[in-house]
Design an enzyme around this catalytic site. Structure first.
Site: not given
Ligand code: IMP
Ligand code: MG
Length: 177
Positions: A159, A97, A38, A125, A153, A146
């Site tokens: 992307r 996230d 990403g 987020k 993606d 989202f």
């Molecule tokens: P976390 O571990 O929950 O903070 O998630 C981080 C990863 O989740 C990021 O590197 C993204 O790849 C994916 N992710 C979280 N939210 C989204 C979104 O809204 N769109 C796309 N990918 C997301």
């Molecule tokens: Mg990611």
């Protein structure tokens, strides 16, 4: 899809992050570690705006196995990671996230004895954080939707968009994991 951040806003945000990093590190050598996949678009734009002596590496982390909001188990592949011992490091990811990915990556980096480790994310987020860390550098705070584009993606699509868009629920449902 509705546009959340236009291409101009995206570029303004990258410029702001670069300026903050340039001010914080100045002449201090820095190693930037981008989280695949990403962060690749942000990395390409960001590193060209950085002025300190710079090394660039990547690490692979995947947590979303198809589903959008539920978190799969996190897989980290650190084999491609550069040597960070005794170096100042900034981890760069597309979005913060729940925060579990960044928490895990920070713990892994610490095992390699860096001088310091900070985190930078393009998007954070709102209302989703489940961990007790906050990223050191943030491009934009966004609502709990989202989002895709600028590296982000949905099932490996979108992307390449130069802007950030929020998928409508119907767009997610029409293409279930
Ligand atoms: P976390 O571990 O929950 O903070 O998630 C981080 C990863 O989740 C990021 O590197 C993204 O790849 C994916 N992710 C979280 N939210 C989204 C979104 O809204 N769109 C796309 N990918 C997301
Ligand atoms: Mg990611």
């Amino acid at each position: 899809m509705k546009t959340l951040l236009t291409e101009e806003q995206v570029q303004e945000g990258v410029g702001r992050m670069a300026a903050e990093l340039n001010a914080a590190y100045r002449d201090t050598p820095l190693t930037i570690v981008g989280v695949l996949t990403g962060s690749i678009v942000l990395m390409a734009d960001l590193i060209r705006k950085l002025e300190m002596p710079l090394r660039v590496g990547v690490v692979q982390a995947s947590s979303y196995r198809g589903a959008t909001t539920t978190r799969g188990s996190l897989t980290v592949n650190a084999e491609m990671m550069p040597d960070i011992s005794d170096r100042h490091v900034v981890i760069v990811d597309d979005i913060f996230d729940t925060g579990h990915t960044m928490l895990e990556l920070l713990a892994i980096m610490e095992q390699f004895d860096p001088k310091s480790v900070k985190s930078a994310v393009f998007l954070r987020k709102h209302g989703r954080q489940e961990v007790d860390i906050t990223p050191d550098y943030v491009g934009f705070d966004i609502p709990d939707e989202f989002v895709v584009g600028y590296g982000l993606d949905y099932q490996d699509a979108y992307r390449n968009l130069p802007f950030v868009g929020a998928l409508e629920p119907a767009e997610i449902e029409s293409c279930p994991p």
